[in-house]
Scaffold this motif. Structure first.
Motif, PDB file in Angstrom:
ATOM      1  N   TRP A  47      45.315 -28.590  18.083  1.00 42.95           N
ATOM      2  CA  TRP A  47      44.296 -27.741  17.469  1.00 42.95           C
ATOM      3  C   TRP A  47      42.901 -28.251  17.820  1.00 42.95           C
ATOM      4  N   LEU A  48      42.720 -29.547  17.731  1.00 49.15           N
ATOM      5  CA  LEU A  48      41.404 -30.117  18.041  1.00 49.15           C
ATOM      6  C   LEU A  48      41.047 -29.936  19.514  1.00 49.15           C
ATOM      7  N   SER A  50      42.123 -27.907  21.790  1.00 47.68           N
ATOM      8  CA  SER A  50      42.096 -26.569  22.402  1.00 47.68           C
ATOM      9  C   SER A  50      40.798 -25.834  22.072  1.00 47.68           C
ATOM     10  N   LEU A  51      39.874 -26.542  21.467  1.00 47.78           N
ATOM     11  CA  LEU A  51      38.584 -25.932  21.118  1.00 47.78           C
ATOM     12  C   LEU A  51      37.823 -25.505  22.380  1.00 47.78           C
TER      13      LEU A  51
ATOM     14  N   ILE B 227      49.103 -22.523  18.533  1.00 47.23           N
ATOM     15  CA  ILE B 227      47.650 -22.727  18.430  1.00 47.23           C
ATOM     16  C   ILE B 227      46.930 -22.045  19.596  1.00 47.23           C
ATOM     17  N   LEU B 228      47.462 -22.210  20.794  1.00 42.00           N
ATOM     18  CA  LEU B 228      46.812 -21.591  21.961  1.00 42.00           C
ATOM     19  C   LEU B 228      46.865 -20.067  21.866  1.00 42.00           C
ATOM     20  N   ARG B 231      44.325 -18.927  19.235  1.00 42.45           N
ATOM     21  CA  ARG B 231      42.953 -18.961  19.756  1.00 42.45           C
ATOM     22  C   ARG B 231      42.717 -17.786  20.712  1.00 42.45           C
ATOM     23  N   ARG B 235      40.043 -14.694  20.145  1.00 46.05           N
ATOM     24  CA  ARG B 235      39.009 -14.339  21.129  1.00 46.05           C
ATOM     25  C   ARG B 235      39.105 -12.871  21.532  1.00 46.05           C
ATOM     26  N   SER B 246      48.917 -24.000  12.818  1.00 48.47           N
ATOM     27  CA  SER B 246      49.484 -25.347  12.729  1.00 48.47           C
ATOM     28  C   SER B 246      50.700 -25.376  11.809  1.00 48.47           C
TER      29      SER B 246
END
Lengths: 151, 436
Positions: A47-48, A50-51, B227-228, B231, B235, B246
């Protein structure tokens, strides 16, 4: 990601009602149980790292909320870690091909130990700090973790 | 434990993307591409040289930043890089991935032509970096050049090609084909590209990634994929209904968010389509031993052998192939014997872009790493392990009967042998029988 934000926000605000926390994470106990007050926050290294980071940007609130907190995080020593040092980089995979930017690792500092290379996944607990650290005009770390010793 | 990086800077620890040995800047006297005669050598530009040194010899974390600033200097920086690359581009390999990736922002047509030429060279060690650079700001006229790269041996090149094809407004059918790729990075890149191009049906594929629960041994590969995907969906402006990627997909909060997202997608796109095996979310599949193979020239392969004598190929939702009874136990025994014979050393080689990793998680827990750069390293894999590796290779079926339907099984054994040869060295398949 809002759930994460709210969960973390609840950790940082002792008066927050548990009913405001969306997920029944173990960290909820931290608000209500003195015995659990020292329980670290579990954070995903994926998580961190992939910012979408750009220099100077404001980091997301849920990441900033971790600054100064005791966290528990798992990952791999970057291949090539030098033994005997007191610092190494923790990365999400045992090979980090294609990922060498500043948001792709956590700089781990050992206060009472020296690095011995460990090829498997390791779990570390320590004080986390967030923010750009610069040297010679370049950002050299974004995430840092201070731990006493390796597992 | 022997590490061979005694001379490496203490903090330059992430190494896969950067060669450890950067050659000193060459003095190029040959004509520049496009120039009729050698340009007069100008006085050194301090800022250019400072950034060039930082981009090639600085700490690993500094190199991408210095490279980007060097390119952002415009003609001054680009001239220095052209000089270093040489008229045939031979010098590009020594510049390393950070500079190559930064070249995506370069205006120089010569540099861009050199980048394209590196993708035609099977032996060029940093082809993923070249592909990512070219995909960053492609020209419409380059769209057709990305299409063949969608069939490249390297997943990172294929993923970059998907982005480049979208950004150059290329044809969509090759991107739709890429949704069936064996590599999740390629499928994800193709899905995002198609959605950005106006075809929103691949949102279903990204939504499927949100329920992955798989693990690669201790690594929560499913969580990383969730997670990917989250994200990417954010977007794209998709409402995730407060999903925490998570968290495990089976939690009530996760289930509620998945249901709400599925309802949104159904309303917009119609029912969830039937997904291919490699597109479906996987669950945890415990295994006794595994090989993670990453070659910067031949591609990657994830192989696991289970206690129930199944071979699992791939991550996520792997293909499961039945093996003869007792195969895994015999392999474990051979590997245990081999590891015992090599003593306590568990890492061999000098870090680079190649990785061969063995994981044993049976009666004993062991991790063995062979690492190297793009050049062959004779004898990298200890001789004492040869028999075990031969048996591992022999356990891979030559024909599965599914080669035509699942890309993960295409030429499985031949592909594994090619990748192994490029990593720890050639492997001759041989049975698992014990010597009498």
């Amino acid at each position: 990601m809002r759930a994460v934000l709210l969960t973390l926000a609840s950790l940082l605000a002792p008066l927050t009602s548990p009913s405001e926390v969306l997920a029944p994470e173990p960290t909820m106990d931290r608000n209500t149980s003195p015995e659990a007050a020292e329980e670290p926050i579990d954070v995903s290294i994926d998580w961190l790292t992939s910012l979408d980071y750009r220099r100077g940007m404001r980091l997301p609130d849920e990441i900033l909320a971790l600054d100064g907190q005791e966290v528990r995080i798992s990952g791999y020593m970057a291949i090539g870690t030098l033994e005997g040092a007191d610092v190494f980089e923790l990365v999400p995979e045992s090979c980090e091909c294609g990922r060498s930017k500043v948001q792709h690792f956590i700089e781990v500092t050992l206060s009472e130990d020296r690095v011995r290379f460990m090829p498997g996944r390791i779990e570390l607990t320590g004080k986390f700090s967030v923010g750009e650290v610069e040297e010679d005009g370049f950002v050299v770390s974004l995430y840092r973790l201070e731990v006493k010793a390796l597992p | 434990m022997l590490l061979t990086l005694a001379l490496a800077p203490l903090t330059a620890l992430v190494l896969c993307t950067a060669p450890r040995q950067i050659t000193a800047p060459r003095q190029i006297t040959a004509p520049r591409i496009g120039a009729g005669a050698p340009p007069p050598r100008q006085a050194p530009d301090d800022e250019v040289e400072r950034l060039f040194r930082a981009a090639t010899q600085g700490r690993a974390v500094v190199r991408p930043q210095a490279a980007r600033r060097l390119v952002e200097l415009g003609a001054r920086g680009e001239a220095r890089l052209l000089e270093e690359a040489g008229p045939d581009g031979v010098g590009l390999a020594a510049l390393g991935p950070p500079i190559l990736e930064a070249l995506g922002a370069a205006r120089s047509a010569e540099l861009r032509a050199l980048l394209w030429s590196t993708l035609q060279q099977a032996d060029f060690p940093w082809r993923p970096s070249s592909a990512r650079a070219l995909a960053e700001r492609p020209k419409a006229s380059e769209a057709a050049r990305f299409v063949p790269l969608l069939s490249d041996a390297l997943g990172e090149v294929r993923a970059a090609a998907a982005e480049g094809l979208m950004r150059s407004h290329g044809p969509l059918p090759p991107l739709r084909q890429a949704l069936e790729d064996e590599d999740e990075r390629v499928r994800r890149a193709a899905a995002v590209a198609l959605v950005r191009a106006g075809d929103r049906r691949p949102l279903w594929l990204l939504a499927e990634e949100l329920v992955r629960e798989d693990r690669w041994f201790e690594r929560p590969s499913g969580q990383a994929a969730r997670i990917l995907a989250a994200r990417a969906l954010e977007r794209l402006g998709v409402d995730l209904h407060d999903l925490d990627p998570s968290a495990e997909p089976a939690t009530p909060a996760s289930r509620a968010a998945h249901a709400a997202l599925a309802a949104d997608l159904t309303a917009e796109l119609g029912p969830r389509p039937v997904l291919l095996p490699q597109q479906r979310a996987g669950s945890s599949r415990p295994a006794r031993l595994g090989l993670e193979l990453r070659s910067c020239r031949e591609g990657e392969l994830w192989l696991r052998w289970t206690a129930g004598d199944q071979l699992l190929v791939g991550q996520g939702n792997p293909v499961a192939l039945d093996l003869p009874a007792g195969t895994t136990a015999r392999l474990e025994e051979l590997l245990a014997n081999g590891l015992e014979a090599i003593g306590t050393q568990r890492m061999f080689g000098t870090p680079g872009c190649d990785l061969e990793q063995l994981l044993l998680r049976g009666a004993r827990s062991e991790t063995l790493l062979l690492v190297k750069g793009p050049e062959p390293v004779p004898g990298l894999r200890p001789e004492a392990l040869s028999r075990a590796w031969s048996a591992l290779a022999a356990s891979l079926p030559e024909e599965t009967g599914l080669d035509g339907t699942d890309p993960r099984l295409r030429d499985l054994r031949a592909r594994a042998l090619r990748i192994l040869a490029s990593l720890g060295g050639p492997v001759e398949p041989a049975g698992t029988e014990q010597p009498r």
